[in-house]
Design an enzyme around this catalytic site. Structure first.
Site, PDB file in Angstrom:
ATOM      1  N   ASP A 113     143.001  12.508  53.019  1.00  0.00           N
ATOM      2  CA  ASP A 113     143.163  11.776  54.139  1.00  0.00           C
ATOM      3  C   ASP A 113     142.252  11.805  55.297  1.00  0.00           C
ATOM      4  O   ASP A 113     142.392  11.223  56.362  1.00  0.00           O
ATOM      5  CB  ASP A 113     144.526  12.513  54.846  1.00  0.00           C
ATOM      6  CG  ASP A 113     144.408  13.917  54.946  1.00  0.00           C
ATOM      7  OD1 ASP A 113     143.404  14.568  54.556  1.00  0.00           O
ATOM      8  OD2 ASP A 113     145.191  14.302  55.815  1.00  0.00           O
ATOM      9  N   GLU A 200     136.752  28.220  53.880  1.00  0.00           N
ATOM     10  CA  GLU A 200     135.590  27.853  53.834  1.00  0.00           C
ATOM     11  C   GLU A 200     134.552  29.169  53.651  1.00  0.00           C
ATOM     12  O   GLU A 200     133.536  29.174  53.015  1.00  0.00           O
ATOM     13  CB  GLU A 200     135.238  27.118  54.875  1.00  0.00           C
ATOM     14  CG  GLU A 200     136.114  25.878  55.142  1.00  0.00           C
ATOM     15  CD  GLU A 200     137.359  25.984  55.675  1.00  0.00           C
ATOM     16  OE1 GLU A 200     137.866  26.988  56.077  1.00  0.00           O
ATOM     17  OE2 GLU A 200     138.209  24.922  55.658  1.00  0.00           O
TER      18      GLU A 200
HETATM   19  C1  UGA Z   1     142.671  21.319  56.648  1.00  0.00           C
HETATM   20  C2  UGA Z   1     141.262  21.417  55.695  1.00  0.00           C
HETATM   21  O1  UGA Z   1     140.512  19.986  56.049  1.00  0.00           O
HETATM   22  C3  UGA Z   1     141.452  21.467  54.345  1.00  0.00           C
HETATM   23  O2  UGA Z   1     140.400  21.175  53.552  1.00  0.00           O
HETATM   24  C4  UGA Z   1     142.160  22.748  53.826  1.00  0.00           C
HETATM   25  O3  UGA Z   1     142.460  22.846  52.539  1.00  0.00           O
HETATM   26  C5  UGA Z   1     143.316  23.124  54.794  1.00  0.00           C
HETATM   27  O4  UGA Z   1     143.050  22.739  56.043  1.00  0.00           O
HETATM   28  C6  UGA Z   1     143.733  24.617  54.654  1.00  0.00           C
HETATM   29  O5  UGA Z   1     143.646  25.139  55.641  1.00  0.00           O
HETATM   30  O6  UGA Z   1     144.273  24.797  53.470  1.00  0.00           O
HETATM   31  P1  UGA Z   1     144.662  19.731  56.270  1.00  0.00           P
HETATM   32  O7  UGA Z   1     144.613  18.503  56.814  1.00  0.00           O
HETATM   33  O8  UGA Z   1     145.429  20.707  57.344  1.00  0.00           O
HETATM   34  O9  UGA Z   1     143.276  20.215  56.008  1.00  0.00           O
HETATM   35  O10 UGA Z   1     145.004  19.892  55.040  1.00  0.00           O
HETATM   36  P2  UGA Z   1     145.819  18.818  54.074  1.00  0.00           P
HETATM   37  O11 UGA Z   1     145.180  17.473  54.140  1.00  0.00           O
HETATM   38  O12 UGA Z   1     147.396  18.801  53.956  1.00  0.00           O
HETATM   39  O13 UGA Z   1     145.420  19.216  52.587  1.00  0.00           O
HETATM   40  C7  UGA Z   1     144.112  19.240  52.029  1.00  0.00           C
HETATM   41  C8  UGA Z   1     144.112  18.496  50.776  1.00  0.00           C
HETATM   42  O14 UGA Z   1     144.992  19.344  49.576  1.00  0.00           O
HETATM   43  C9  UGA Z   1     144.583  17.150  50.590  1.00  0.00           C
HETATM   44  O15 UGA Z   1     143.650  16.308  49.965  1.00  0.00           O
HETATM   45  C10 UGA Z   1     145.902  17.289  50.131  1.00  0.00           C
HETATM   46  O16 UGA Z   1     146.217  16.007  49.556  1.00  0.00           O
HETATM   47  C11 UGA Z   1     145.882  18.338  49.049  1.00  0.00           C
HETATM   48  N1  UGA Z   1     147.065  18.983  48.908  1.00  0.00           N
HETATM   49  C12 UGA Z   1     147.953  19.623  50.107  1.00  0.00           C
HETATM   50  C13 UGA Z   1     147.550  19.535  47.720  1.00  0.00           C
HETATM   51  O17 UGA Z   1     146.903  19.289  46.818  1.00  0.00           O
HETATM   52  N2  UGA Z   1     148.541  20.106  47.469  1.00  0.00           N
HETATM   53  C14 UGA Z   1     149.457  20.570  48.631  1.00  0.00           C
HETATM   54  O18 UGA Z   1     150.454  21.457  48.377  1.00  0.00           O
HETATM   55  C15 UGA Z   1     148.949  20.436  49.858  1.00  0.00           C
HETATM   56 MN    MN Z   2     144.084  16.460  55.865  1.00  0.00          MN
END
Ligand code: UGA
Ligand code: MN
Length: 255
Positions: A113, A200
Site C-alpha cells: 500500500d 527493522e
Molecule cells: C508498517 C511497516 O511499513 C510495515 O512494513 C511493517 O510490517 C508494519 O508496520 C509492522 O510493524 O508490522 P503498516 O502500514 O502498519 O506498516 O502495515 P501493513 O501495510 O498493514 O502491512 C505490511 C504488509 O504486510 C502489507 O503489504 C500487507 O498486505 C501485509 N500483511 C499485513 C500481511 O501479509 N498479513 C497481515 O496479516 C497483515
Molecule cells: Mn502499509
C-alpha cells in the site's frame, strides 16, 4: 544490479486496488524481480493474473500463512501484532535457495500500500551493503530522515520521534540491503517476538549491520522517494463484510 522487491500481501477488499497500483509502478522498472508473498495457504488467482496481465517475466508468487496466534481479529487494533513477518521470511528463504549467486543484487521490502517514486530504484542500484533514505508520512511525521554528519557520507542520527532509542529507528520502506549479506547470514530474519517497532532493527542487526554501515541515498537524504501511505480500511456494510468472509463470494471480486 537486479532489485528483488518483496511484497507481503493479505486478502481484503482493498487488496486488488493496492496491488494494481503497485504492479503498474513496478512494471516500468528494468531489472526488477517482484516476489509476491501471499498471506494464505494456497496462491490465489488474482496476483497470478495481475503478473500475467502486466507481463512480468521476472517474478514469483509464493505463499506463507501468518500463524493463527499472530493473526488479528477484526476488532484488534492494526498494531497489535507485527505484519508481514512470515511472508518476508519466506521470501528470504526463497532467495537463499534460488538466487544465491546474484551477489550484486539488492533486496527491498515493499508493502503493497505504499507509494514508490521510480527514482528510488536508481538509488537502490548504487548500494554496496545497506542503503537508507527518507520516508514520507510515517511515524506521525511528514517525513522521517536519517541525519548526516557534515561530511555528507555518515549517518549520525535520525529524525524519528517514535521510539528513537531503537538501534535503527527507521521504517521498513527506508532501507535496502545487498543480497550477499542475506546469503552470508543464513539465520537473519524477521521475528514475531520483538517489541513493536523493532522489526527493522532486529533484521538489520541479524545481518551484523551497525549504524555506521548505513549508506545515505536520495541526494544525501534530502529527497522523498517513498511514502508510507496506508489504504483506509473501508467501512463495509455488514452484508459485504460477511460476503468477504465467505470464500465462495470471492467471485464477487473480479479476478
Ligand atoms: C508498517 C511497516 O511499513 C510495515 O512494513 C511493517 O510490517 C508494519 O508496520 C509492522 O510493524 O508490522 P503498516 O502500514 O502498519 O506498516 O502495515 P501493513 O501495510 O498493514 O502491512 C505490511 C504488509 O504486510 C502489507 O503489504 C500487507 O498486505 C501485509 N500483511 C499485513 C500481511 O501479509 N498479513 C497481515 O496479516 C497483515
Ligand atoms: Mn502499509
Amino acid at each position: 544490479p537486479q532489485i528483488f522487491f518483496i511484497t507481503p500481501t493479505k486478502f481484503r477488499a482493498e487488496q486488488k486496488a493496492d496491488l494494481t497500483r503497485l504492479g503498474q509502478t513496478l512494471a516500468h522498472i528494468p531489472n526488477l524481480f517482484w516476489i509476491i508473498v501471499e498471506d494464505a495457504d494456497e496462491p490465489s488467482e488474482m496476483p497470478t493474473k495481475l503478473l500475467e496481465r502486466l507481463k512480468f517475466t521476472s517474478s514469483v508468487h509464493i505463499v506463507a500463512r501468518t500463524p493463527p496466534e499472530i493473526r488479528r481479529n477484526e476488532s484488534d487494533p492494526n498494531w497489535k501484532f507485527p505484519r508481514g513477518v512470515a511472508q518476508r521470511n519466506a521470501a528470504l528463504e526463497y532467495l537463499r535457495t534460488n538466487h544465491r549467486s546474484f551477489k550484486k543484487s539488492v533486496v527491498y521490502f515493499g508493502d503493497d500500500d505504499n507509494v514508490y517514486d521510480w527514482r528510488i530504484f536508481d538509488e537502490m542500484r548504487r548500494i554496496e551493503k545497506v542503503g537508507v533514505w527518507p520516508v514520507g508520512i510515517v511515524g506521525g511525521t511528514i517525513v522521517e530522515t536519517p541525519i548526516l554528519a557534515p561530511n555528507g557520507t555518515t549517518v549520525i542520527n535520525f529524525t524519528s520521534i517514535w521510539k528513537p532509542e531503537r538501534p535503527f529507528p527507521i521504517d521498513m520502506a527506508a532501507f535496502a540491503v545487498n543480497l550477499a549479506l542475506i546469503v552470508e547470514n543464513p539465520t537473519a530474519e524477521f521475528s514475531n517476538h520483538v517489541p513493536r517497532g523493532y522489526q527493522e532493527s532486529h533484521f538489520l542487526e541479524s545481518l551484523g549491520l551497525k549504524r555506521s554501515d548505513l549508506e545515505p541515498k536520495a541526494d544525501f537524504c534530502t529527497k522523498i522517494y517513498v511514502w508510507h501511505t496506508r489504504t483506509e480500511n473501508t467501512k463495509l456494510l455488514k452484508r459485504d463484510r460477511q460476503r468477504l468472509q465467505n470464500p465462495e463470494s470471492l467471485n464477487l471480486i473480479e479476478k
